[in-house]
Design a protein around this motif. Structure first.
Motif, short mmCIF file in Angstrom:
data_model
loop_
_atom_site.label_atom_id
_atom_site.label_comp_id
_atom_site.label_asym_id
_atom_site.label_seq_id
_atom_site.Cartn_x
_atom_site.Cartn_y
_atom_site.Cartn_z
N ALA A 106 0.81 -1.23 0.00
CA ALA A 106 0.00 0.00 0.00
C ALA A 106 0.83 1.26 0.00
N THR A 107 2.13 1.16 0.24
CA THR A 107 2.98 2.35 0.28
C THR A 107 3.64 2.64 -1.08
N ARG A 108 3.51 1.72 -2.02
CA ARG A 108 4.28 1.83 -3.26
C ARG A 108 3.86 3.02 -4.11
N GLY A 109 2.56 3.29 -4.17
CA GLY A 109 2.09 4.40 -4.99
C GLY A 109 2.64 5.73 -4.53
N LYS A 110 2.53 6.00 -3.22
CA LYS A 110 3.02 7.29 -2.70
C LYS A 110 4.53 7.41 -2.87
N GLN A 111 5.27 6.32 -2.62
CA GLN A 111 6.71 6.39 -2.77
C GLN A 111 7.12 6.63 -4.21
N MET A 113 5.41 8.27 -6.39
CA MET A 113 5.12 9.67 -6.70
C MET A 113 6.22 10.57 -6.16
N ILE A 114 6.67 10.31 -4.94
CA ILE A 114 7.75 11.12 -4.37
C ILE A 114 9.01 10.98 -5.21
N ASN A 115 9.32 9.76 -5.62
CA ASN A 115 10.49 9.55 -6.49
C ASN A 115 10.36 10.32 -7.80
N SER A 116 9.16 10.32 -8.35
CA SER A 116 8.90 11.01 -9.62
C SER A 116 9.12 12.52 -9.48
N TYR A 117 8.64 13.09 -8.38
CA TYR A 117 8.80 14.53 -8.17
C TYR A 117 10.27 14.89 -7.99
N GLN A 118 11.02 14.04 -7.32
CA GLN A 118 12.45 14.29 -7.18
C GLN A 118 13.15 14.21 -8.54
N SER A 119 12.72 13.26 -9.37
CA SER A 119 13.30 13.14 -10.72
C SER A 119 12.98 14.35 -11.59
N MET A 120 11.80 14.94 -11.36
CA MET A 120 11.40 16.07 -12.20
C MET A 120 12.26 17.31 -11.96
N VAL A 121 13.00 17.35 -10.87
CA VAL A 121 13.86 18.51 -10.62
C VAL A 121 15.34 18.15 -10.68
N THR A 122 15.64 16.95 -11.21
CA THR A 122 17.03 16.53 -11.34
C THR A 122 17.37 15.89 -12.69
#
Length: 260
Positions: A106-111, A113-122
């Motif tokens: 159940a935690t995979r979706g949120k994690q 998304m967080i990874n994706s947002y970090q990738s969007m600024v790097t």
């Protein structure tokens, strides 16, 4: 044109105005100049007529090649289309594979998304896309608007809108509130996705992950901001160093998009 935040588009999600926000120096973002939205593949004739009347000069599509091929934009007349993928991978799973990926943890979706947002600024691909988006925003010197969008108009589009408003000196609290408007706008879409994936067997874990994947959350936005501040010190440095905006570019953006 009316001055309303959420636009009356029947066959699309999350079509929103970025006008009306106040900047640090007391000016306001002009209405009818920049729209953010989900994809344009299902628009009705009346939706297209609405956007044509709005005067959309540019449609900047932030989706991957695969996403665009599956659901091509319908364009208002006289609108220039610009393919501008933030990421060009990660959208090639089948529905069943996608369901299975999120069925148990159940935690995979949120994690994710967080990874994706970090990738969007790097990531280099995101950097290229944001540079191209701002080139288009700087080219919109005539009457009319720029529309930029991804699939649901909340993540790639959400950060694009944030960076645009940051460049105009709108404060971070206001920008985050605009970003979080997608939470309400996406509620009907989340239910559509739950109904869509129920045929594979709906677990509580899958339901939670679908919610987390198709909503927005402060933790997603904050993940991007924390990464920016750790790497660049502040958002102004990020706009200059990552996106490549010069002081002259920012002055021109303010000239185009802010009231006097």
């Amino acid at each position: 044109m009316s001055q309303q935040r959420l636009l009356d588009i029947k066959n699309g999600y999350n079509f929103r105005e970025l006008g009306g926000y106040q900047t640090e120096d007391g000016r306001f973002v002009k209405w009818n100049k920049v729209l953010r939205s989900g994809e344009l593949s299902e628009l009705s004739d009346s939706d297209l007529a609405f956007l044509e009347d709005y005067g959309i000069n540019f449609d900047v599509d932030l989706r991957s090649d695969t996403e665009r091929q599956k659901a091509s934009d319908k364009l208002p007349k006289k609108t220039k289309f610009i393919a501008n993928p933030v990421f060009n991978s990660g959208h090639d799973k089948t529905e069943r594979q996608y369901a299975e990926q999120y069925m148990d943890d159940a935690t995979r979706g949120k994690q994710n998304m967080i990874n994706s947002y970090q990738s969007m600024v790097t990531s280099p691909s995101a950097q290229k896309a944001f540079k191209n988006l701002f080139k288009t925003l700087l080219a919109n010197t005539d009457d009319g608007a720029v529309l930029f969008h991804c699939a649901q108009g909340k993540d790639r589009t959400g950060l694009s809108a944030a960076f645009f408003l940051f460049a105009l000196d709108v404060d971070e609290e206001t920008i985050k509130k605009d970003y979080l408007l997608s939470k309400e706008a996406m509620k009907p879409f989340i239910q559509v996705k739950i109904d869509q994936y129920s045929k594979y067997g709906m677990t509580e874990e899958l339901r939670q992950n679908l919610h987390d994947l198709y909503t927005v959350d402060e933790s997603y936005f904050d993940a991007a901001m924390v990464t920016i501040k750790a790497k660049y010190g502040n958002i102004n440095n990020f706009l200059h160093e990552f996106i490549g905006l010069t002081d002259d570019d920012i002055a021109k953006l303010k000239e185009i998009y802010l009231t006097d």
